[in-house]
Write a protein that holds these residues in place. Structure first.
Motif, PDB file in Angstrom:
ATOM      1  N   PRO A  50      61.561  -4.355  50.791  1.00  0.00           N
ATOM      2  CA  PRO A  50      62.009  -4.391  52.191  1.00  0.00           C
ATOM      3  C   PRO A  50      63.167  -3.440  52.485  1.00  0.00           C
ATOM      4  O   PRO A  50      63.377  -3.067  53.635  1.00  0.00           O
ATOM      5  CB  PRO A  50      62.423  -5.844  52.395  1.00  0.00           C
ATOM      6  N   SER A  51      63.884  -3.032  51.459  1.00  0.00           N
ATOM      7  CA  SER A  51      64.933  -2.031  51.638  1.00  0.00           C
ATOM      8  C   SER A  51      65.294  -1.464  50.275  1.00  0.00           C
ATOM      9  O   SER A  51      64.953  -2.050  49.238  1.00  0.00           O
ATOM     10  CB  SER A  51      66.188  -2.653  52.274  1.00  0.00           C
ATOM     11  N   GLY A  52      65.937  -0.286  50.277  1.00  0.00           N
ATOM     12  CA  GLY A  52      66.424   0.275  49.036  1.00  0.00           C
ATOM     13  C   GLY A  52      65.387   1.088  48.283  1.00  0.00           C
ATOM     14  O   GLY A  52      64.392   1.518  48.841  1.00  0.00           O
ATOM     15  N   THR A  53      65.662   1.305  47.018  1.00  0.00           N
ATOM     16  CA  THR A  53      64.838   2.135  46.152  1.00  0.00           C
ATOM     17  C   THR A  53      64.504   1.388  44.880  1.00  0.00           C
ATOM     18  O   THR A  53      65.351   0.690  44.319  1.00  0.00           O
ATOM     19  CB  THR A  53      65.573   3.451  45.808  1.00  0.00           C
ATOM     20  N   LYS A  54      63.244   1.540  44.444  1.00  0.00           N
ATOM     21  CA  LYS A  54      62.799   0.956  43.181  1.00  0.00           C
ATOM     22  C   LYS A  54      61.977   1.989  42.436  1.00  0.00           C
ATOM     23  O   LYS A  54      61.352   2.860  43.035  1.00  0.00           O
ATOM     24  CB  LYS A  54      61.957  -0.303  43.420  1.00  0.00           C
ATOM     25  N   GLN A  55      61.966   1.842  41.121  1.00  0.00           N
ATOM     26  CA  GLN A  55      61.164   2.738  40.300  1.00  0.00           C
ATOM     27  C   GLN A  55      60.407   1.930  39.276  1.00  0.00           C
ATOM     28  O   GLN A  55      60.913   0.934  38.732  1.00  0.00           O
ATOM     29  CB  GLN A  55      62.043   3.779  39.602  1.00  0.00           C
ATOM     30  N   ASN A  56      59.176   2.376  39.011  1.00  0.00           N
ATOM     31  CA  ASN A  56      58.372   1.753  37.977  1.00  0.00           C
ATOM     32  C   ASN A  56      57.553   2.853  37.318  1.00  0.00           C
ATOM     33  O   ASN A  56      56.515   3.270  37.830  1.00  0.00           O
ATOM     34  CB  ASN A  56      57.451   0.681  38.564  1.00  0.00           C
ATOM     35  N   GLY A  57      58.061   3.356  36.215  1.00  0.00           N
ATOM     36  CA  GLY A  57      57.368   4.440  35.526  1.00  0.00           C
ATOM     37  C   GLY A  57      57.328   5.703  36.362  1.00  0.00           C
ATOM     38  O   GLY A  57      58.359   6.188  36.809  1.00  0.00           O
TER      39      GLY A  57
END
Lengths: 108, 111
Positions: A50-57
């Protein structure tokens, strides 16, 4: 109701290329998810963001809630990344409203 | 196995027949959903349930009936199938932070 617009509608890449998929919302959302629908039709959860930054591989996502858009980044694409990428969101926590998707084809 | 399962995965039926699609989840999620996916329309909500014995209509409920006597099960019944109900049906459940998880889908053809 909320409108969800995804771009581009289609994307053709060579293996190893990078790409950015975009999702725009007509109104603010409390919940935003990215899915990958593989060639067998299964909807795979990629990110709840819903907000921000995420990383997965090799995948990462950024949501700028105040500007009502989200981006999905795919780096070093592989043939197994092919399929349809959907973003979806809602305000009240019930029905997810889906975009029409981005169809990604990665060739070797 | 943990997760959300649907059965059958494929179904062919005739116009006018009653069909029930099953959905089972092992997470004890309170909320469960039924969507249908059609070319040109994307995924649309048919019905949802906030808890056992609590259900409500979504965007396209006509021709469908749901029940939820147990938290883990959420069957969808087409009382008298029509060709316009040919579609791929997805069941989903929602966790406590509002993330939805989808089952593998049921491909239904009404002839």
């Amino acid at each position: 109701g909320i409108q969800v617009e995804q771009s581009p509608p289609d994307l053709i890449l060579q293996e190893g290329a990078n790409s950015t998929l975009r999702c725009n919302f007509s109104d603010s959302v409390n919940n935003l998810q990215w899915f990958h629908q593989n060639p067998w039709g299964q909807l795979i959860n990629l990110f709840y963001i819903p907000s921000g930054t995420k990383q997965n591989g090799r995948l990462s996502a950024t949501t700028v809630a105040t500007e009502r858009y989200s981006l999905l980044y795919i780096s070093s694409s592989q043939t197994t990344d092919s399929g349809v990428y959907f973003c979806a969101g809602n305000q009240a926590g019930t029905a997810l409203i889906f975009g029409k998707g981005t169809t990604l084809s990665v060739s070797s | 196995d943990a997760g959300i399962t649907q059965s059958p995965r494929y179904k062919i039926t005739e116009t006018g027949r009653q069909v029930t699609l099953m959905c089972h989840q092992t997470w004890s999620h309170s909320y469960m959903f039924w969507y249908r996916q059609d070319l040109g329309h994307g995924l649309r909500l048919i019905y949802y349930s906030a808890a056992a014995d609590i259900t409500d209509k979504g965007e396209v409920p006509d021709g469908y009936v749901v029940s939820r006597s147990k938290t883990e099960n959420f069957p969808l019944t087409l009382e008298s199938a029509t060709r316009s109900q040919t579609s791929v049906y997805f069941c989903a459940s929602r966790d406590t932070i509002n993330e939805q998880y989808f089952g593998p889908g049921t491909r239904l053809t009404v002839t």
